[in-house]
Design a protein around this motif. Structure first.
Motif, mmCIF file in Angstrom:
data_model
loop_
_atom_site.group_PDB
_atom_site.id
_atom_site.type_symbol
_atom_site.label_atom_id
_atom_site.label_comp_id
_atom_site.label_asym_id
_atom_site.label_seq_id
_atom_site.Cartn_x
_atom_site.Cartn_y
_atom_site.Cartn_z
ATOM 1 N N GLU A 402 -3.082 -3.180 -0.046
ATOM 2 C CA GLU A 402 -2.331 -3.830 1.037
ATOM 3 C C GLU A 402 -0.833 -3.721 0.800
ATOM 4 O OE1 GLU A 402 -2.011 -8.225 3.205
ATOM 5 O OE2 GLU A 402 -3.504 -7.846 1.634
ATOM 6 N N ASP A 403 -0.430 -3.876 -0.482
ATOM 7 C CA ASP A 403 0.997 -3.778 -0.793
ATOM 8 C C ASP A 403 1.522 -2.373 -0.535
ATOM 9 O OD1 ASP A 403 0.789 -6.377 -1.555
ATOM 10 O OD2 ASP A 403 0.747 -5.967 -3.720
ATOM 11 N N VAL A 404 0.723 -1.377 -0.866
ATOM 12 C CA VAL A 404 1.146 0.004 -0.651
ATOM 13 C C VAL A 404 1.352 0.274 0.832
ATOM 14 C CG1 VAL A 404 0.347 2.403 -0.785
ATOM 15 C CG2 VAL A 404 0.162 0.919 -2.774
ATOM 16 N N ALA A 405 0.487 -0.289 1.652
ATOM 17 C CA ALA A 405 0.639 -0.101 3.102
ATOM 18 C C ALA A 405 1.965 -0.690 3.582
ATOM 19 C CB ALA A 405 -0.535 -0.744 3.827
ATOM 20 N N ASN A 406 2.297 -1.890 3.093
ATOM 21 C CA ASN A 406 3.572 -2.506 3.484
ATOM 22 C C ASN A 406 4.759 -1.700 2.967
ATOM 23 O OD1 ASN A 406 2.514 -4.721 4.931
ATOM 24 N ND2 ASN A 406 2.137 -5.845 3.015
#
Length: 678
Positions: A402-406
């Motif tokens: 999820e962090d990578v997507a952000n």
């Protein structure tokens, strides 16, 4: 009877059984055993009567059969020959039997229950002469049962003692050859009711004590070898040479020496391996493992060597882990692949490889890489020690997805490069919590984007300030400083703005203070150094741009003041004209710095005073050379008179050397003769 009369297969058991042929021969009458030979005690008359009866029977038979006697039987010559031949033959045979010596007994065929003591003793001695354990025991068995009051008992006891000791000697030979059990078994075969029986227990106890001593020494040497103390093992092994047993002195000692030499060589190998492992390099650790593997199983340090191999392997694993901690997964996997199977770390290597491979995919930074890493980590079996670590990594990577997507969305916004896009990227990155796996990375990106936005916003201030400062007068520089001061502390360009402000401030101070410093220098050029120093001290103590330059000028002027004072004192002292005054004046004058203008007057004065010292020394040398030498030594090095002074000193010292005394002349003795001698 000789030794060959007793076959090797003869045993005491067989000797006690009666021989069938012997019994039969003894049961028959002697006369029946010798056909045609009369028994002892027969006479010629009985022979004649028997012949007559036989002839009567023959005549009766003949008369019955034929009716008449043959003519040849009526010949008196025939009967004369028969009567002479038959008795003579019988007499000859009888005399031969009487004169024939009795033969030695055949021991294997004797019926021992009826054998005499002398026969038993004779056969026992023959058996004992073979000097084997079984034959000696057979000899003892033949005679030991004879009565104690037998006339031959003394001889029998002496032989029993001798044979028992022979058995002990044979047993000792077995003991000396290293066969303790055989020696004990042989000794215990000696019958207990013999006088030598008490020697058996003593000898066995002695053997066991000697053997135990040898074993203890051997075991102690082995223990020293296990501790890698080869020198101590050699010293212990030498004690085997004092053990009263040839087997321990030779075979076991040589065997132990070979083991010690081998163990020492293996110990040196193991020490070399440990030394290589201390360097902690992968190549050295691999070499150390190979050396440890080369130590054979029969070595006393084999267990130690085998124990070090896994240790070396784990050191290689630790080096690989360091590489992995630095996110160099490829290098870490390459290192782990070099660990040999002999380390026994197969499962640990597999666990490390699985984790490292998963982390390598996770460090790609993409969602697909994280998903691949999670799939790899999920394959680790729950029974493995790294299972918990794998589960933690899985949880971390799931958050990272999820962090990578952000982050990817924020980077896309920031790539536009405008202030609004950069601020939007910062806002997007703030969605990632600080304690998330990608939290620190997000904060770094936010800081970089913020710096870019601030640079875009503040750069016009710096550019305008540089344009204003181009004239470089006080007003323009002050205006430039005011423009650059609009960049607040904490902004990206604040450090650069402060550097420029300091530069412009220094220029203003230099413009303002330079006239005062120039004025002080002008005063100093007139020779009023004290006033110049006072004028420059205000600038030096201000801490402004020219303070360092002003302080340097002040130091120079103060040096000139001291040089003048020293030059003045030197001239005053030199007026006395004494050697001491001239030497002191030279020292004071030499304190004037070489860069001072006064040096043009100082150097000639020093040369003059040095020449005066030399002249005084020469004058005094006429009355006192030693005093002249001492004064000449005061001439300083570097002066014009220095070389002449040194040469003069050498000449004076030559004069002071004592002249060698002339050797006394030897005259030949004159021979004087008296008138009487002539």
């Amino acid at each position: 009877m000789t030794e060959r009369d007793i076959p090797e297969s003869w045993s005491s058991a067989r000797a006690t059984e009666p021989d069938e042929i012997t019994r039969l021969s003894r049961s028959l009458p002697i006369g029946d055993r010798v056909s045609g030979v009369p028994a002892n005690g027969s006479t010629s008359k009985s022979v004649k009567r028997r012949k007559k009866r036989n002839s009567d029977k023959e005549q009766g038979t003949a008369s019955t059969s034929y009716g008449k006697i043959p003519n040849w039987m009526k010949s008196w010559v025939l009967w004369t020959v028969l009567l002479a031949l038959i008795p003579g033959s019988i007499g000859f045979i009888s005399m031969a039997m009487l004169l024939k010596l009795p033969s030695a007994p055949n021991c294997p065929s004797i019926f021992w229950p009826l054998a005499s003591a002398s026969v038993r003793l004779h056969c026992a001695q023959l058996a004992a002469s073979k000097q084997t354990v079984n034959d000696l025991l057979q000899a003892i068995a033949l005679v030991k049962q004879l009565p104690e009051n037998h006339p031959l008992r003394a001889e029998i006891n002496r032989n029993l003692e001798e044979w028992s000791r022979s058995i002990l000697q044979l047993a000792d030979q077995s003991f000396q050859s290293g066969k303790l059990d055989e020696a004990i078994a042989t000794a215990r075969k000696i019958p207990q009711n013999l006088s030598a029986d008490k020697l058996v227990d003593e000898q066995i106890t002695k053997w066991q004590s000697i053997w135990s001593k040898g074993e203890n020494i051997y075991q102690k040497a082995e223990e020293e070898l296990r501790q890698a103390h080869s020198q101590s093992a050699f010293m212990v092994a030498s004690k085997l040479l004092r053990v009263d047993n040839k087997y321990w002195q030779t075979a076991k000692y040589d065997q132990l020496n070979r083991l010690i030499v081998s163990a020492r060589e293996d110990g040196e190998k193991l020490a070399k391996a440990n030394g290589l492992a201390e360097d902690s390099g992968v190549d050295n650790l691999l070499k150390a493992i190979k050396i440890a593997e080369s130590i054979g199983q029969d070595s006393y340090v084999y267990q130690k060597a085998q124990a070090t191999i896994p240790v070396f392997g784990r050191k290689i694993l630790a080096l690989a882990q360091k590489k992995l901690d630095r996110r160099d997964a490829d290098e870490a996997l390459e290192i782990v692949g070099k660990i040999p199977a002999s380390t026994g770390l197969k499962l640990e290597i597999e666990d490390f490889t699985a984790i490292a491979d998963a982390q390598r995919n996770a460090w790609i930074g993409s969602v697909s890489g994280l998903e691949t890493a999670i799939a790899q980590a999920q394959q680790i079996d729950p029974s493995r020690p790294v299972y918990d670590k794998a589960q933690k990594l899985i949880a971390r990577w799931q958050l990272e997805i999820e962090d990578v997507a952000n982050l990817e969305k924020a980077r896309t916004l920031a790539s536009q490069g405008t202030v609004s896009d950069l601020n939007a990227a910062i806002a997007q990155a703030r969605l990632i919590p600080a304690n998330n796996p990608r939290g620190s990375e997000a904060r770094q990106e936010m800081g970089r984007w913020r710096a870019e936005a601030e640079t875009i916003e503040d750069k016009p201030y710096l550019e305008r300030a540089e344009q204003i400062s181009f004239i470089e007068d006080v007003n323009s520089l002050q205006a430039a400083i005011a423009e650059a001061s609009q960049i607040r502390n904490g902004r990206a360009l604040y450090p650069e703005a402060r550097r420029k402000i300091r530069t412009w401030t220094a220029k203003i101070q230099r413009i303002q203070d330079q006239p005062y410093l120039d004025q002080a220098r002008q005063i100093a050029s007139t020779g009023d150094l004290a006033s110049a120093i006072k004028a420059a001290e205000q600038i030096a103590s201000s801490g402004r741009a020219l303070s360092g330059e002003a302080q340097a000028s002040i130091d120079d002027w103060r040096g000139q003041v001291r040089a003048r004072e020293n030059w003045r004192k030197a001239r005053e002292v030199a007026l006395a004209g004494t050697p001491e005054a001239l030497s002191e004046a030279i020292q004071l004058a030499d304190r004037v710095p070489s860069r001072s203008l006064l040096r043009n007057d100082v150097n000639p004065a020093i040369d003059q005073w040095s020449q005066q010292l030399l002249d005084i020394a020469r004058s005094l040398s006429e009355s006192d050379i030693v005093q002249g030498i001492e004064i000449a030594k005061l001439v300083p090095q570097g002066s014009a008179a220095y070389s002449a002074a040194r040469e003069q000193i050498r000449n004076w010292r030559e004069l002071l050397k004592p002249e060698p005394e002339p050797e006394p002349q030897q005259f030949p003795e004159e021979s004087t003769t008296t008138p009487e001698q002539q």
